[in-house]
Design a protein around this motif. Structure first.
Motif, PDB file in Angstrom:
ATOM      1  N   MET A 217       1.194  10.727 -13.661  1.00 20.13           N
ATOM      2  CA  MET A 217       0.843  10.055 -12.410  1.00 20.13           C
ATOM      3  C   MET A 217      -0.207   8.986 -12.671  1.00 20.13           C
ATOM      4  O   MET A 217      -1.249   8.935 -12.048  1.00 20.13           O
ATOM      5  CB  MET A 217       0.276  11.097 -11.430  1.00 20.13           C
ATOM      6  N   ASN A 218       0.033   8.158 -13.691  1.00 20.05           N
ATOM      7  CA  ASN A 218      -0.947   7.099 -13.939  1.00 20.05           C
ATOM      8  C   ASN A 218      -0.401   5.753 -13.475  1.00 20.05           C
ATOM      9  O   ASN A 218       0.759   5.622 -13.080  1.00 20.05           O
ATOM     10  CB  ASN A 218      -1.341   7.074 -15.421  1.00 20.05           C
ATOM     11  N   ALA A 219      -1.224   4.736 -13.546  1.00 16.08           N
ATOM     12  CA  ALA A 219      -0.863   3.445 -12.951  1.00 16.08           C
ATOM     13  C   ALA A 219       0.400   2.874 -13.586  1.00 16.08           C
ATOM     14  O   ALA A 219       1.276   2.363 -12.899  1.00 16.08           O
ATOM     15  CB  ALA A 219      -2.025   2.474 -13.106  1.00 16.08           C
TER      16      ALA A 219
ATOM     17  N   LEU B 218       2.987   4.362 -14.898  1.00 22.53           N
ATOM     18  CA  LEU B 218       4.208   5.011 -14.436  1.00 22.53           C
ATOM     19  C   LEU B 218       4.527   4.657 -12.994  1.00 22.53           C
ATOM     20  O   LEU B 218       5.658   4.392 -12.648  1.00 22.53           O
ATOM     21  CB  LEU B 218       4.061   6.534 -14.543  1.00 22.53           C
ATOM     22  N   THR B 219       3.502   4.641 -12.144  1.00 22.82           N
ATOM     23  CA  THR B 219       3.792   4.466 -10.724  1.00 22.82           C
ATOM     24  C   THR B 219       4.123   3.033 -10.365  1.00 22.82           C
ATOM     25  O   THR B 219       4.968   2.770  -9.538  1.00 22.82           O
ATOM     26  CB  THR B 219       2.612   4.954  -9.879  1.00 22.82           C
ATOM     27  N   PHE B 220       3.442   2.092 -10.996  1.00 25.52           N
ATOM     28  CA  PHE B 220       3.608   0.709 -10.558  1.00 25.52           C
ATOM     29  C   PHE B 220       4.613  -0.072 -11.410  1.00 25.52           C
ATOM     30  O   PHE B 220       5.088  -1.108 -11.012  1.00 25.52           O
ATOM     31  CB  PHE B 220       2.260  -0.008 -10.536  1.00 25.52           C
ATOM     32  N   GLY B 221       4.929   0.428 -12.600  1.00 25.78           N
ATOM     33  CA  GLY B 221       5.872  -0.304 -13.429  1.00 25.78           C
ATOM     34  C   GLY B 221       7.175   0.448 -13.502  1.00 25.78           C
ATOM     35  O   GLY B 221       7.605   1.051 -12.535  1.00 25.78           O
ATOM     36  N   ASN B 222       7.869   0.342 -14.646  1.00 27.46           N
ATOM     37  CA  ASN B 222       8.914   1.291 -14.986  1.00 27.46           C
ATOM     38  C   ASN B 222      10.166   1.216 -14.126  1.00 27.46           C
ATOM     39  O   ASN B 222      10.971   2.108 -14.120  1.00 27.46           O
ATOM     40  CB  ASN B 222       8.353   2.722 -14.919  1.00 27.46           C
TER      41      ASN B 222
ATOM     42  N   GLN C  54      -6.358  -4.319  -0.452  1.00 27.97           N
ATOM     43  CA  GLN C  54      -5.083  -3.833  -0.994  1.00 27.97           C
ATOM     44  C   GLN C  54      -3.971  -3.972   0.044  1.00 27.97           C
ATOM     45  O   GLN C  54      -2.847  -4.374  -0.283  1.00 27.97           O
ATOM     46  CB  GLN C  54      -5.210  -2.361  -1.418  1.00 27.97           C
TER      47      GLN C  54
ATOM     48  N   ILE D 170       9.171   9.222   2.542  1.00 28.76           N
ATOM     49  CA  ILE D 170       9.458  10.147   1.437  1.00 28.76           C
ATOM     50  C   ILE D 170      10.566  11.123   1.828  1.00 28.76           C
ATOM     51  O   ILE D 170      11.426  11.469   1.015  1.00 28.76           O
ATOM     52  CB  ILE D 170       8.176  10.860   0.973  1.00 28.76           C
TER      53      ILE D 170
ATOM     54  N   ARG E 260      15.045   7.068  -5.456  1.00 30.91           N
ATOM     55  CA  ARG E 260      13.972   7.741  -6.203  1.00 30.91           C
ATOM     56  C   ARG E 260      13.421   6.869  -7.332  1.00 30.91           C
ATOM     57  O   ARG E 260      12.356   7.124  -7.865  1.00 30.91           O
ATOM     58  CB  ARG E 260      14.463   9.070  -6.778  1.00 30.91           C
TER      59      ARG E 260
ATOM     60  N   LEU F 117       7.382   2.683  -5.469  1.00 34.36           N
ATOM     61  CA  LEU F 117       6.809   3.030  -4.161  1.00 34.36           C
ATOM     62  C   LEU F 117       5.289   3.079  -4.245  1.00 34.36           C
ATOM     63  O   LEU F 117       4.736   3.741  -5.138  1.00 34.36           O
ATOM     64  CB  LEU F 117       7.331   4.406  -3.723  1.00 34.36           C
TER      65      LEU F 117
ATOM     66  N   ILE G 188       1.913   3.817  -1.700  1.00 31.17           N
ATOM     67  CA  ILE G 188       1.341   4.126  -0.386  1.00 31.17           C
ATOM     68  C   ILE G 188      -0.047   3.486  -0.357  1.00 31.17           C
ATOM     69  O   ILE G 188      -0.872   3.773  -1.221  1.00 31.17           O
ATOM     70  CB  ILE G 188       1.215   5.641  -0.157  1.00 31.17           C
ATOM     71  N   VAL G 189      -0.273   2.620   0.604  1.00 34.16           N
ATOM     72  CA  VAL G 189      -1.561   1.909   0.701  1.00 34.16           C
ATOM     73  C   VAL G 189      -2.387   2.541   1.819  1.00 34.16           C
ATOM     74  O   VAL G 189      -2.065   2.395   2.998  1.00 34.16           O
ATOM     75  CB  VAL G 189      -1.334   0.414   0.985  1.00 34.16           C
ATOM     76  N   PRO G 190      -3.458   3.261   1.462  1.00 33.68           N
ATOM     77  CA  PRO G 190      -4.201   3.986   2.506  1.00 33.68           C
ATOM     78  C   PRO G 190      -4.920   3.049   3.467  1.00 33.68           C
ATOM     79  O   PRO G 190      -5.158   1.876   3.153  1.00 33.68           O
ATOM     80  CB  PRO G 190      -5.198   4.834   1.699  1.00 33.68           C
TER      81      PRO G 190
END
Lengths: 262, 262
Positions: free
Chosen positions: A1-3, A5-9, A31, A103, A114, A118, A120-122
């Motif tokens: 769950m690091n940047a 993996l989540t933002f690229g890939n 953001q 989700i 999937r 994705l 999620i911007v708090p």
């Protein structure tokens, strides 16, 4: 769950679920601004979309408040076609808002959803804005409860209110009333009066920071359903919550950091 | 409690209690940026002050984490002398942070402090940032609990955890451990395992968005105290919380908007 993996890939389009906060631009995080600016297409409930400045070439798809899952599916399908999509949400998207619907749509939708990028911007959720305006009523342990029984039986709500009162939580109520549910908030206050002293402070906060802001402070014994509308966030203090009177200024309401005999 | 009353109506100095969010500039709201920029003096816990860009001519007063009430009093006295003061707070100042301490100091301090122009500036509190990174684990009813027994007896904490589990709340834990309290988080998980299925997802989130971000997802049965440090926010799912696996990407954790048989 690091940047990485989540933002690229993935190359299969992007979707951001963006929290606008309570509505005024001063609550919008950098953001969130960047995610809205980057998007090629915006999806959302009409009144939230109307808060976002129009940018040329950016598509907009407004929907009704009750169509959350359909709206999420449409946005995901658009992103899966390769677009940069932003789903706008009031407050924080993770608190009684669009993140769970998106989700859920991913879980039940085509496998390719999937693989989407994705984010999620708090955002500043309503209870934080109302609490800040009133003082610090959520300064110690608290809970957040949706009073809508569209998606859960009313009996569960009553049970949760009783247990929360017995736990000594301050409480924030979302979705306190609607046209279809005009009397349930009165019932909620009745339940709480069976569990808590009538002196416990109740805050009704609406449209914080906007020209039509309304803040109201009453003891639980006087709290009534007609004091709220759909856009109101209600905060009920704990037995420890205190009121600090100020001459010529609104009273401050706060829940001390200390509880019990400590 | 309208804008005119709260923001005007006094000449006796100003104090803003400012939420910095989880630490990265992208979470800092424009309202918070403006309050920091306007301040003549900044007060706060050292690691939070270090996040604020230095501005020439702006005084800084750093203090230890445990001196909240003394820090609040010093800032209020400075404001009462006519200065524009900002008290910086991590996350949201109203959630286990400085707003309650400042108001407690006002309540117990000199009468003139009640005349000060006080603004609480909300921020992205840790649980919202961690939830956003993990999916939407706080997507339905939830509670926020401080596990520190510095200011309340541990028995109250255990009771609250049991009632929260019985209520079906997802839970966010603040202050989960400290050097003085290394074993209490393990005890908290034990209590929860008596009330909840071992499959309930537990998220450990730390330093969200920063280079040293750490996110970890384990079932309750495997959750252990050593997985957290002081800066970790923990989210425990409700019995309804679900995990959506994604090939090559971190799983998404969400609590559906629907509960019970509705």
């Amino acid at each position: 769950m690091n940047a990485t993996l989540t933002f690229g890939n993935t190359t299969a389009g992007k979707i951001a679920v963006v929290g606008l906060g309570p509505g005024e631009p001063r609550f919008l995080t950098p953001q969130a601004s960047a995610a809205l600016e980057e998007a090629e297409a915006l999806y959302g409930y009409m009144p939230y979309l109307e808060r976002v400045p129009v940018r040329e070439g950016q598509q907009r798809f407004a929907s009704d408040n009750r169509e959350e899952l359909a709206r999420a599916g449409a946005a995901l399908a658009h992103a899966a076609a390769g677009a940069k999509v932003a789903m706008v949400s009031g407050g924080d998207p993770g608190v009684f808002a669009m993140a769970a619907a998106v989700i859920e749509a991913i879980e039940t939708g085509p496998a390719e959803w999937r693989a989407l990028d994705l984010t999620i911007v708090p955002g500043i959720t309503a209870m934080l804005a109302v609490a800040a305006r009133a003082g610090a009523p959520l300064g110690h342990d608290f809970c957040a409860v949706s009073l809508s029984d569209n998606l859960k039986p009313w009996e569960i709500i009553e049970t949760r209110l009783r247990l929360a009162a017995q736990a000594g939580f301050a409480m924030a109520f979302y979705n306190p009333v609607s046209k279809a549910r005009p009397h349930q908030l009165d019932r909620a206050f009745e339940v709480l009066r069976e569990e808590l002293a009538g002196t416990v402070p109740v805050i009704f906060g609406r449209a914080v920071g906007r020209p039509d802001e309304r803040m109201r402070l009453v003891p639980l014994t006087n709290a009534r359903g007609h004091m709220a509308d759909m856009a109101t966030c209600i905060i009920v203090g704990s037995p420890e919550t205190r009121i600090v009177e100020r001459p010529g200024l609104p009273a401050l309401v706060y829940t001390p950091r200390r509880a019990g005999d400590a």
